[in-house]
Design an enzyme around this catalytic site. Sequence first.
Site, mmCIF file in Angstrom:
data_model
loop_
_atom_site.group_PDB
_atom_site.id
_atom_site.type_symbol
_atom_site.label_atom_id
_atom_site.label_comp_id
_atom_site.label_asym_id
_atom_site.label_seq_id
_atom_site.Cartn_x
_atom_site.Cartn_y
_atom_site.Cartn_z
ATOM 1 N N ARG A 1 39.883 52.799 -4.878
ATOM 2 C CA ARG A 1 40.012 52.809 -3.420
ATOM 3 C C ARG A 1 39.337 54.014 -2.818
ATOM 4 O O ARG A 1 39.305 55.091 -3.412
ATOM 5 C CB ARG A 1 41.486 52.815 -3.028
ATOM 6 C CG ARG A 1 41.686 52.688 -1.524
ATOM 7 C CD ARG A 1 43.130 52.806 -1.147
ATOM 8 N NE ARG A 1 43.469 54.205 -0.949
ATOM 9 C CZ ARG A 1 44.617 54.624 -0.442
ATOM 10 N NH1 ARG A 1 45.547 53.771 -0.114
ATOM 11 N NH2 ARG A 1 44.841 55.897 -0.306
ATOM 12 N N CYS B 1 39.412 55.965 1.138
ATOM 13 C CA CYS B 1 40.056 55.990 2.454
ATOM 14 C C CYS B 1 39.245 56.933 3.326
ATOM 15 O O CYS B 1 39.006 58.088 2.943
ATOM 16 C CB CYS B 1 41.505 56.448 2.352
ATOM 17 S SG CYS B 1 42.373 56.424 3.944
#
Length: 124
Positions: free
Chosen positions: A102, A104
């Site tokens: 991931r 962000c």
Amino acid sequence: MNKAIIAKNAPAAVGPYVHAVQAGSLLFVSGQLGLDPVSGELKEGLEAQAVQALENMKAVLSEAGYELTDVVKTTVFIDDMNDFVKVNEIYAKYFDECKPARSCVEVAKLPKGGLVEIECIASK
């Protein structure tokens, strides 16, 4: 050959794109905002938008025959990095067993004034 995916249970795209594109065993899901799939309006508040964005992502995945456990990478866009912890708490409930890679990123602005947007890549 690539296959465009339009999910019946996700809000309509807010621009000239499809919900996802399947390329071989990979599914590239466009960024999902916290839009209510029926009204097309943003849910109220960060938490509600984060939950709805993830639910919309699940609907797109499902339409293409994928599940959250097939997700290998997500990108989360938030308009305020101070909301990182709140978004993580909600996100972790969706990816409790099989956590994808991931990123962000804090952004200056999201479409429709959204507070969070989430996209993903899934693989079968």
